[in-house]
Design an enzyme around this catalytic site. Structure first.
Site, PDB file in Angstrom:
ATOM      1  CD1 TRP A  23       4.881  -0.200   7.125  1.00  0.00           C
ATOM      2  CD2 TRP A  23       3.975   0.595   8.545  1.00  0.00           C
ATOM      3  NE1 TRP A  23       5.118  -1.237   7.912  1.00  0.00           N
ATOM      4  CE2 TRP A  23       4.163  -0.692   9.038  1.00  0.00           C
ATOM      5  CE3 TRP A  23       3.855   1.658   9.512  1.00  0.00           C
ATOM      6  CZ2 TRP A  23       3.579  -1.210  10.242  1.00  0.00           C
ATOM      7  CZ3 TRP A  23       3.327   1.244  10.984  1.00  0.00           C
ATOM      8  CH2 TRP A  23       3.111  -0.744  11.071  1.00  0.00           C
ATOM      9  CG  ASP A  67       4.386   3.265  -1.079  1.00  0.00           C
ATOM     10  OD1 ASP A  67       3.746   1.756  -1.247  1.00  0.00           O
ATOM     11  OD2 ASP A  67       4.621   3.304  -0.539  1.00  0.00           O
ATOM     12  CG  HIS A 148      -0.828  -2.562   3.492  1.00  0.00           C
ATOM     13  ND1 HIS A 148      -0.636  -2.565   2.449  1.00  0.00           N
ATOM     14  CD2 HIS A 148      -1.368  -1.436   3.968  1.00  0.00           C
ATOM     15  CE1 HIS A 148      -0.715  -1.124   1.131  1.00  0.00           C
ATOM     16  NE2 HIS A 148      -1.093  -0.481   2.559  1.00  0.00           N
ATOM     17  CG  HIS A 171      -5.108   1.903   4.365  1.00  0.00           C
ATOM     18  ND1 HIS A 171      -5.210   0.725   4.152  1.00  0.00           N
ATOM     19  CD2 HIS A 171      -3.461   2.004   4.648  1.00  0.00           C
ATOM     20  CE1 HIS A 171      -4.318   0.049   3.965  1.00  0.00           C
ATOM     21  NE2 HIS A 171      -2.972   1.056   3.582  1.00  0.00           N
TER      22      HIS A 171
END
Length: 289
Positions: A23, A67, A148, A171
């Site tokens: 995202w 992340d 994912h 992706h």
């Protein structure tokens, strides 16, 4: 830090195939803002206490931390926890099997189970709960990005595509470009307000009452697996419905975006709604405010 996930060698962690962050910042922050609309006052104050935050964006503020952390020398061990590599056969068939797909270094589902249990345990230290909260907020978001929950071509990282004239990978456009085009310049907070209004209105044919069916702390793995299977199903029905060759041709910000953007919209909405409900379950014992 959470030893049960740290037994892999540094070599194995460096070989983890997933490269993108589900995202992107906009998506994760939007999910967090939606969740904040659905947490109870008790849940809100408990989260703020764990995170030692008082500002209005207390969930969104930490939603992308995982992340950043995964790319530090001390955080490499956490990379496998951002995904579960479904070894299925899209677009012919899609499926997620925990015993088949969750590797020895852990996966998003085992992480959600683990960090939920830490937050439920009154004996967990404040430091452990602090990290668990940040991880859980992020991984529930990750689980709702279809790629994912897919192993094919490294979760789409090795599928070369063009989007708005830029050469990137499949992706990445599901993480970032499709979400940004959908938000149309809105901030995460504003985008979340629009999606929250749509959730409450039952817009786009959304059956919101079905989004929490089977959601229970009595079997956290089953709940997370249900969400993963739902997201993975979109790999066959939408993300790669025409096969790999089809998405490697043309500019995907046109007809491809128009055909599939609603998947990103509903999955971000579901992730935020479910994150809020899950946090309520942990801290109040019920999903609703």
């Amino acid at each position: 830090m959470f030893a049960k996930f740290r037994f892999a060698t540094i070599l194995l962690l460096c070989l983890v195939p997933q490269l993108a962050s589900a995202w992107g910042d906009l998506g994760h922050e939007t999910i967090a803002w939606i969740a904040q609309s659905y947490v109870s006052s008790t849940t809100s104050s408990t989260i703020k206490g764990i995170l030692n935050l008082t500002q209005s964006d207390y969930i969104a503020n930490v939603s992308t931390w995982a992340d950043t952390y995964r790319y530090t020398s001390g955080g490499r061990w956490s990379a496998p926890l951002h995904f579960i590599d479904a070894n299925d056969n899209p677009p012919s068939s899609c499926s997620v099997d925990y015993s088949r797909d969750c590797g020895s270094t852990g996966c998003s589902i085992s992480a959600i189970v683990n960090y939920t249990s830490i937050l439920l345990d009154d004996d967990s230290s404040s430091t452990t709960k602090y990290d668990a909260m940040k991880f859980l907020i992020h991984f529930i978001g990750d689980l709702h990005q279809p790629l994912h929950d897919e192993a094919l071509e490294v979760g789409g990282n090795d599928i070369n595509v063009t989007y708005d004239g830029d050469h990137t990978n499949l992706h990445h456009i599901w993480d970032t470009e499709i979400v940004e085009q959908l938000a149309d310049g809105a901030s995460a907070e504003s985008f979340a307000k629009n999606l929250t209004a749509s959730i409450k209105a039952g817009a786009y044919g959304w059956d919101v009452d079905s989004w929490l069916v089977g959601t229970t702390l009595n079997d956290t793995m089953s709940s997370a697996l249900t969400w993963a299977k739902e997201a993975n199903g979109y790999v066959c029905s939408d993300v790669l419905s025409a096969g790999v060759d089809a998405v490697e041709q043309g500019n995907l910000n046109g007809s491809y975006y128009k055909a599939h953007f609603d998947v990103a919209r509903v999955q971000i909405a579901r992730a935020g709604y479910r994150l809020g409900a899950w946090l309520n379950l942990i801290f109040t014992g019920k999903t609703a405010v």
